[in-house]
Design a protein around this motif. Structure first.
Motif, mmCIF file in Angstrom:
data_model
loop_
_atom_site.group_PDB
_atom_site.id
_atom_site.type_symbol
_atom_site.label_atom_id
_atom_site.label_comp_id
_atom_site.label_asym_id
_atom_site.label_seq_id
_atom_site.Cartn_x
_atom_site.Cartn_y
_atom_site.Cartn_z
ATOM 1 N N TYR A 57 0.834 -1.208 0.000
ATOM 2 C CA TYR A 57 0.000 0.000 0.000
ATOM 3 C C TYR A 57 0.864 1.251 0.000
ATOM 4 C CZ TYR A 57 -2.961 3.735 1.798
ATOM 5 O OH TYR A 57 -3.590 4.932 1.989
ATOM 6 N N TRP B 36 2.696 1.724 -3.280
ATOM 7 C CA TRP B 36 1.793 2.226 -4.333
ATOM 8 C C TRP B 36 1.508 3.700 -4.151
ATOM 9 C CZ3 TRP B 36 -3.207 4.088 -3.486
ATOM 10 C CH2 TRP B 36 -3.935 4.388 -4.637
ATOM 11 N N LYS B 37 1.292 4.121 -2.896
ATOM 12 C CA LYS B 37 0.985 5.526 -2.612
ATOM 13 C C LYS B 37 2.166 6.418 -2.960
ATOM 14 C CE LYS B 37 -0.948 8.516 0.946
ATOM 15 N NZ LYS B 37 -1.430 8.618 2.345
#
Length: 272
Positions: free
Chosen positions: A232, A235-236
């Motif tokens: 996560y 990806w951010k």
């Protein structure tokens, strides 16, 4: 002897050999040059300069005035050196039996006895020998604290040894072809009467297995959660970098008579 008044004559013999012949307290035969002496007044017998050659049976014969034997006494003289140290040796035999030998260093006329864990050895534990022999053979299953005691009329000594089995097991089974086997075999080389291997054990068979499964599942879930968090944030971060690159103006080179055009991009669409 309490009285010698009625003793007219007596003989002293050693192993049937006459060594003294006394009549009316006068010696008629003495082969020992006063080495053996008998005193009728108190019934004392004395041997001077005693050595091992004097062992044997001694007999005193008394006779009346008519030359008839009136009485006879016999005693045995034994020489024994004391028993000293005891040596105890053991070895395993080909079929798992154990031979144990006991010997004394010195000592005359030794007598032997055996005990196992404080009790006398039994016939069920002995394959050969008996409780009074110095060499015995123990059966395959016998183990414990073995003690050999050696004694004579002077003293006694003993030796203890912890013995274990020779690694043999007793098998009793019937093979697939119907052959029945009952014998002692070496456990490490046993290829007969082997029990079939147990199948796989289910996880739910024991409380310990259930707890191990639960811990394993928790560990897997924790690892998956950490991987998810990592993905996560990666990806951010990638999305943020892409937005920053898109906001930088891009220029294009054209010939001199061309028109320079600038393209601007932002989060909101607009034309210039």
């Amino acid at each position: 002897m309490d009285s010698t008044s009625e003793i007219s004559r007596y003989h002293l013999l050693k192993d049937s050999l006459k060594i003294l012949d006394v009549k009316h307290n006068k010696s008629f035969h003495d082969t020992t040059e006063n080495k053996f002496l008998f005193f009728p007044s108190n019934g004392t017998f004395r041997i001077s300069s005693l050595n091992r050659n004097e062992h044997g049976n001694y007999t005193l014969q008394t006779f009346d005035s008519d030359g008839r034997k009136s009485d006879e006494w016999t005693f045995k003289l034994i020489f024994q050196a004391p028993v000293s140290s005891v040596l105890l040796l053991s070895e395993c035999l080909s079929q798992g039996e154990m031979r144990v030998s006991c010997s004394s260093q010195g000592g005359d006329s030794p007598q032997y006895s055996w005990t196992l864990d404080g009790r006398t050895l039994t016939d069920a534990e002995l394959l050969s020998g008996n409780n009074k022999s110095n060499n015995i053979i123990l059966k395959q299953h016998v183990s414990g604290h073995l003690v050999c005691s050696v004694r004579n009329h002077v003293n006694s000594v003993s030796k203890e040894q912890r013995i274990c089995t020779c690694g043999f097991i007793f098998i009793n089974c019937t093979l697939s072809d119907g052959t029945h086997i009952t014998k002692w075999v070496l456990a490490t080389k046993n290829t007969l009467c082997i029990k079939p291997t147990m199948g796989p054990i289910k996880v739910s068979d024991t409380p310990l297995d259930n707890s191990l499964l639960l811990c394993g599942l928790r560990a897997v879930m924790g690892i998956l959660l950490l991987i998810g968090i990592f993905i996560y944030f990666a990806w951010k971060k990638k999305k943020t970098l892409k937005a920053e690159v898109s906001a930088v103006p891009q220029t294009m080179d054209y010939p001199d008579n061309s028109v320079l055009m600038v393209e601007m991009r932002s989060s909101t669409s607009c034309n210039v």
